[in-house]
Enzyme design. Structure first.
Site, PDB file in Angstrom:
ATOM      1  N   CYS A  79      15.815 -48.662 -15.434  1.00 31.62           N
ATOM      2  CA  CYS A  79      15.730 -48.939 -16.328  1.00 31.62           C
ATOM      3  C   CYS A  79      14.838 -50.271 -16.567  1.00 31.62           C
ATOM      4  O   CYS A  79      13.699 -50.061 -15.672  1.00 31.62           O
ATOM      5  CB  CYS A  79      17.021 -49.579 -17.547  1.00 31.62           C
ATOM      6  SG  CYS A  79      15.868 -49.922 -19.119  1.00 31.62           S
ATOM      7  N   HIS A 169      19.897 -44.815 -18.183  1.00 28.63           N
ATOM      8  CA  HIS A 169      20.527 -45.256 -17.511  1.00 28.63           C
ATOM      9  C   HIS A 169      21.551 -44.061 -16.820  1.00 28.63           C
ATOM     10  O   HIS A 169      22.399 -43.572 -17.504  1.00 28.63           O
ATOM     11  CB  HIS A 169      21.742 -45.758 -18.861  1.00 28.63           C
ATOM     12  CG  HIS A 169      20.804 -47.376 -18.859  1.00 28.63           C
ATOM     13  ND1 HIS A 169      21.368 -48.233 -17.964  1.00 28.63           N
ATOM     14  CD2 HIS A 169      19.997 -47.955 -19.790  1.00 28.63           C
ATOM     15  CE1 HIS A 169      20.931 -49.046 -18.482  1.00 28.63           C
ATOM     16  NE2 HIS A 169      19.346 -48.643 -19.669  1.00 28.63           N
ATOM     17  N   GLU A 171      24.175 -44.652 -15.696  1.00 36.89           N
ATOM     18  CA  GLU A 171      26.033 -44.867 -15.543  1.00 36.89           C
ATOM     19  C   GLU A 171      26.734 -45.361 -16.053  1.00 36.89           C
ATOM     20  O   GLU A 171      27.896 -44.801 -16.346  1.00 36.89           O
ATOM     21  CB  GLU A 171      25.360 -46.454 -14.554  1.00 36.89           C
ATOM     22  CG  GLU A 171      25.280 -47.620 -16.112  1.00 36.89           C
ATOM     23  CD  GLU A 171      23.829 -47.113 -16.076  1.00 36.89           C
ATOM     24  OE1 GLU A 171      23.207 -48.786 -16.279  1.00 36.89           O
ATOM     25  OE2 GLU A 171      23.228 -46.943 -15.580  1.00 36.89           O
TER      26      GLU A 171
END
Length: 511
Positions: A79, A169, A171
């Protein structure tokens, strides 16, 4: 030596999730602020740049020398980190026409090892207001989505190490194959061996403790909780009975907890002294209602009691503590320690006059990892799976002043609640549960008698690490069972309510 990944934090709310994804792949990692000096030791295998609430186009935007890192190690940029890497190599990052937030489908345009075993059109999670509109000349597009032209890219491999960037993202939970993407970076690109396990952590930590402590003695305050028990067991594994544990009964523990915990410590071989200081704490707390004042009284008196006992161990040169990684990250965050909402639940260190060095074997573990290490050490599961419990104990679950009578009421109600959670197989399904005695009396009817008694609030939350939490949706039948049991069995309580507040905006504890 343990292989390591470094995560440079630009202030993203998701940075800890990156660390968790790396750890779940059995690779050790550490989070450092973006402006930290990097120690390029041989164990460091790669670097990840996190997201950020900032824009790379701001005058004071956080920056890092990406080219210098790339000369040494592979780099994964996420990001904000991806936007920064694109801009620093000559690309363009511009304000999006609309904030891109939520689910998107990742359309793979070019094959790359980062996409090993990743399906085309897998779901990813966007959260950004800037977009990369033009890649640098020596970068290649790897993937896009319906809404953005650059979702993933790499730097062409001429010299140095690989650089990959994700505008999304990976994660977060909503990126369905995000953890695979991170694992591909760790294994296929950085060459990590995925050998960081609870067993390897125990062996390596015990060896480090032996070297750190030598022939000295360690004193340690134990709470009966997971963190202090696991930390003490690791130290004991290293130095045996040269660890001197001190467990203080402050009068606001759970029902029967003082003796129950001492029995567990004895069963696992820890050298622990129990100190009954109930009356000292009751005297000091008499008439005190303000939450912070209660915390400070308990904290100060605990240190006084602990210090008296600690001075009896003349050989002690070290103080053991159960500090875990979220506490460390908070203290060195990008923006500095966040605003204090209330004093920390756990008591801090001893006065400097004791001249003790710290031993913190869990300093780089998350809570769930502490539990895994505890089980690896053979600590009974019923202790390892205990809910978190605040250092000031029931004192901050009794709203208003503290009396032995109120403590006894709350202990009895809480005991019923905890046992019922276990009986109905709900205890391990919630992160934390507790009972709060409210400074409210209400009218009730029992038989033909009118009563005017206290109200109890039940609290249960679901969470991963306690940083955010949702109220647990416990079955109505269960709540009815607990309410009836408390009202029927605990004289002095005639009303039970259930707290349905999430964190934020509420906190888990009421005080």
């Amino acid at each position: 030596m343990t292989e390591k990944i470094l995560i440079l934090d630009f202030g993203s709310q998701y940075t800890q999730l990156i660390a968790r994804a790396v750890r779940e792949a059995n690779v050790y990692c550490e989070i450092k602020p973006f402006n930290s000096k990097i120690d390029f030791d041989p164990t460091l295998k790669g670097v990840i740049l996190s997201g950020s609430p900032a824009s790379v186009n701001e005058a004071e935007a956080p920056n890092v020398d990406i080219k210098a890192i790339l000369d040494k190690l592979p780099l994964l940029t996420i990001c904000y980190g991806a936007q920064l890497s694109a801009k620093n190599f000559g690309g363009k990052v511009e304000k999006s026409n609309k904030r891109e937030y939520g689910r998107a489908q990742l359309r793979i345009q070019k094959d790359d090892v980062i996409f090993k075993n990743i399906a085309n059109n897998s779901q990813v999670w966007m959260s950004h207001s800037d977009s990369i509109t033009e890649l640098p000349a020596d970068f290649e597009l790897l993937a896009d989505t319906d809404s953005i032209p650059v979702a993933a890219f790499r730097k062409k491999q001429d010299a140095g190490h690989p650089l990959h960037g994700f505008q999304f993202h990976p994660e977060v939970y909503h990126s369905s194959e995000g953890k695979k993407l991170i694992q591909n970076f760790l294994v296929e690109i950085c060459g990590c061996h995925q050998n960081w396990t609870p067993s390897s952590f125990v062996q390596e930590t015990v060896d480090q403790l032996k070297a750190q402590i030598g022939d000295s003695h360690v004193i340690m305050a134990l709470s009966g909780g997971v963190d202090s028990t696991v930390a003490a067991t690791l130290i004991h594994r290293a130095i045996g009975d040269r660890l001197h544990g001190i467990f203080v009964d402050n009068g606001v523990l759970r029902k029967n907890e003082f003796q129950d915990v001492l029995d567990i410590y004895k069963s696992i071989g820890l050298n622990v002294t129990g100190i009954d200081a109930k009356n000292m704490f009751y005297d000091a707390l008499a008439g005190k209602s303000e939450p912070e004042e209660k915390r400070k009284i308990i904290g100060k008196l605990f240190i006084d009691v602990f210090q008296i006992e600690a001075y009896k161990v003349l050989e002690a040169k070290f103080l053991g503590q159960g500090t875990i990684y979220p506490d460390v990250i908070e203290s060195v965050s990008v923006h500095g320690p966040s605003q204090t909402i209330k004093s920390h639940h756990n008591v801090g260190g001893l006065p400097d006059t004791m001249h003790l060095k710290l031993v913190e074997p869990l300093r780089y573990l998350f809570k769930d990892e502490v539990r895994k290490v505890g089980l690896e050490l053979g600590i009974p599961a019923n202790l390892i799976n205990r809910h978190p419990f605040p250092g000031p104990g029931l004192a901050i679950r009794i709203l208003g002043d503290i009396t032995p009578e109120k403590v006894a009421l709350l202990q009895a109600a809480d005991h019923i609640y905890m046992n019922a959670l276990k009986e109905f197989d709900l205890y391990t399904k919630v992160w934390q549960a507790g009972t709060i005695l409210l400074p409210v009396k209400s009218v009730g009817v029992m038989g033909d008698e009118r009563t005017y008694e206290f109200t109890i609030a039940l609290r249960a939350v679901t969470s991963v690490d306690g940083m955010t939490a949702d109220w647990a949706h416990l079955p109505y039948e269960f709540l009815a069972h607990v309410s009836n049991a408390i009202i029927n069995e605990v004289r002095g309580i005639n009303r039970v309510v259930y707290d349905i507040s999430s964190k934020p905006p509420a906190t888990i504890e009421w005080e």
